[in-house]
Design a protein around this motif. Structure first.
Motif, short mmCIF file in Angstrom:
data_model
loop_
_atom_site.label_atom_id
_atom_site.label_comp_id
_atom_site.label_asym_id
_atom_site.label_seq_id
_atom_site.Cartn_x
_atom_site.Cartn_y
_atom_site.Cartn_z
N THR A 33 -26.75 -39.84 -31.65
CA THR A 33 -27.85 -39.98 -30.70
C THR A 33 -28.16 -39.23 -30.16
O THR A 33 -28.25 -38.04 -30.56
CB THR A 33 -26.95 -41.36 -30.30
OG1 THR A 33 -26.46 -40.66 -29.36
CG2 THR A 33 -25.83 -42.11 -30.86
N LYS A 71 -36.47 -52.28 -27.85
CA LYS A 71 -36.49 -53.12 -26.60
C LYS A 71 -36.56 -54.91 -26.92
O LYS A 71 -36.00 -55.24 -26.66
CB LYS A 71 -37.34 -53.12 -25.84
CG LYS A 71 -38.15 -51.68 -25.06
CD LYS A 71 -38.99 -51.57 -24.19
CE LYS A 71 -38.14 -50.09 -23.53
NZ LYS A 71 -39.97 -49.25 -22.57
N ILE A 89 -34.45 -50.73 -18.16
CA ILE A 89 -35.17 -50.11 -19.12
C ILE A 89 -36.35 -49.60 -19.02
O ILE A 89 -36.96 -48.77 -20.48
CB ILE A 89 -34.97 -51.93 -19.47
CG1 ILE A 89 -33.50 -52.05 -19.91
CG2 ILE A 89 -35.57 -52.17 -20.58
CD1 ILE A 89 -33.39 -53.28 -20.51
N TRP A 93 -35.73 -46.31 -21.12
CA TRP A 93 -35.58 -46.85 -22.59
C TRP A 93 -37.09 -46.33 -23.23
O TRP A 93 -37.82 -46.90 -22.79
CB TRP A 93 -35.17 -48.44 -23.26
CG TRP A 93 -33.82 -48.78 -23.41
CD1 TRP A 93 -32.80 -47.38 -22.56
CD2 TRP A 93 -33.27 -50.53 -23.25
NE1 TRP A 93 -31.86 -48.58 -22.32
CE2 TRP A 93 -32.26 -49.78 -22.86
CE3 TRP A 93 -33.88 -51.10 -24.13
CZ2 TRP A 93 -31.05 -50.78 -23.21
CZ3 TRP A 93 -33.01 -52.27 -24.56
CH2 TRP A 93 -31.67 -51.89 -23.65
N PRO A 94 -36.63 -45.62 -25.13
CA PRO A 94 -35.37 -45.53 -25.53
C PRO A 94 -35.05 -43.69 -24.32
O PRO A 94 -35.83 -42.95 -23.96
CB PRO A 94 -35.29 -45.18 -26.80
CG PRO A 94 -37.25 -44.25 -26.74
CD PRO A 94 -38.32 -45.26 -25.73
N THR A 98 -27.28 -47.21 -20.40
CA THR A 98 -26.74 -48.39 -21.35
C THR A 98 -26.42 -49.56 -19.93
O THR A 98 -26.19 -48.46 -18.77
CB THR A 98 -25.11 -48.10 -21.12
OG1 THR A 98 -25.71 -47.17 -22.53
CG2 THR A 98 -23.83 -49.39 -22.04
N ARG A 121 -27.41 -50.30 -25.54
CA ARG A 121 -28.43 -48.54 -25.01
C ARG A 121 -29.76 -48.91 -26.59
O ARG A 121 -29.40 -49.51 -27.62
CB ARG A 121 -27.69 -47.96 -25.10
CG ARG A 121 -27.75 -46.38 -25.34
CD ARG A 121 -27.63 -45.36 -24.42
NE ARG A 121 -26.79 -44.67 -25.72
CZ ARG A 121 -27.84 -44.12 -26.43
NH1 ARG A 121 -28.88 -43.16 -25.57
NH2 ARG A 121 -26.83 -43.25 -27.37
N MET A 122 -30.70 -48.79 -26.26
CA MET A 122 -31.80 -48.07 -26.71
C MET A 122 -32.21 -47.08 -27.16
O MET A 122 -32.55 -46.02 -26.27
CB MET A 122 -33.34 -49.04 -26.98
CG MET A 122 -34.06 -48.41 -27.96
SD MET A 122 -35.89 -48.94 -27.35
CE MET A 122 -36.46 -47.99 -29.03
N LEU A 124 -32.45 -43.09 -28.38
CA LEU A 124 -33.56 -41.89 -28.31
C LEU A 124 -33.84 -40.62 -29.63
O LEU A 124 -33.23 -39.45 -29.49
CB LEU A 124 -34.70 -41.08 -27.24
CG LEU A 124 -35.50 -40.42 -27.26
CD1 LEU A 124 -36.88 -41.64 -27.64
CD2 LEU A 124 -35.94 -39.75 -26.13
N SER A 180 -24.17 -41.58 -22.44
CA SER A 180 -25.83 -42.52 -21.34
C SER A 180 -25.01 -42.52 -20.10
O SER A 180 -23.40 -42.78 -20.09
CB SER A 180 -25.99 -43.51 -22.14
OG SER A 180 -24.50 -44.70 -22.30
#
Length: 247
Positions: A33, A71, A89, A93-94, A98, A121-122, A124, A180
């Motif tokens: 991640t 998203k 967000i 995001w990304p 979180t 979470r998204m 990156l 995160s």
């Protein structure tokens, strides 16, 4: 148990397909991640989530977060998302944020003892996003045994988790070994539960009334108020503390 070197184009395509099959089949995978490597599984497979917690040496009281690939995917798992979460967000995001939000009551998953909330979470990272588009939401936690340092490579994760994981996707060392930042957006006002790659100051630029980990709002910490007393300034306190406080 297989490890794929996803820095090679051929191995990357094969690795993502193998990881997707493993997740669909209820097995565990390790993925990169944008923060640290994660151990993950199908968020809706009860047995797989139980195996994930067992592999890490955690109990149901430490439910794993859920990673999503877009998203838009949040709409399928969360209900009544607070405005604070929407604003954060939109800003981060990304990325390494979180958010804890209420999950949709009709979902059949069992992530542990979550009291009706989910940490989402998204990430990156192109490889993680590629896999998530194949699998849908995944329960993902840091790829390490509980109490051990997070893995910075899939090879490091393999040394800790071994045959508990079916597929390891290696993409080189993590760019940032900080986890995160977690913000509880169910709370009023929202509160930072863990300060990681995003600082409290960055969060407060978006949601100014966010509480820190100790429950203090902006300017409410004792040291902040002491600096406002007569004869003192924030830059030149009358009496410097004898010990440093933990951040």
């Amino acid at each position: 148990m297989r490890l794929f070197n996803c820095r090679k184009i051929k191995d990357r395509a094969t690795g993502v397909k193998s990881a997707a099959r493993a997740v669909t089949g209820g097995r565990l995978v390790v993925i990169p991640t944008d923060t640290v490597y994660g151990i993950g599984c199908d968020a809706f497979n009860h047995a797989a989530v139980k195996a994930l917690l067992a592999a890490k040496g955690r109990g149901r009281d430490m439910a794993p977060p859920v990673l999503i690939g877009s998203k838009r995917a949040l709409d399928g798992i969360a209900s009544d998302v607070p405005d604070s979460a929407k604003d954060l967000i939109e800003a981060f995001w990304p990325g390494p944020l979180t958010v804890v939000v209420p999950y949709t009551p009709t979902l059949t998953w069992d992530l542990g003892d979550t009291d009706g909330t989910v940490a989402v979470r998204m990430p990156l990272h192109p490889l993680a996003l590629e896999l998530l588009k194949e699998t849908g939401p995944m329960a993902v936690s840091s790829a390490n045994k509980h109490g051990q340092p997070p893995a910075e490579t899939a090879t490091d994760a393999k040394a800790q988790l071994g045959s508990d994981v079916s597929v390891y996707l290696e993409a080189g060392p993590s760019e940032d070994n900080l986890p995160s930042t977690i913000v509880d957006c169910v709370a009023h006002p929202p509160q930072v539960l863990r300060e990681g790659a995003l600082t409290l100051e960055q969060i407060r630029k978006i949601v100014p009334d966010t509480l820190d980990r100790d429950g203090y709002g902006p300017g409410q910490r004792p040291e902040d108020q002491e600096a406002d007393e007569p004869g003192e300034t924030a830059d030149e306190p009358a009496d410097a503390p004898s010990e440093e406080t933990s951040a």
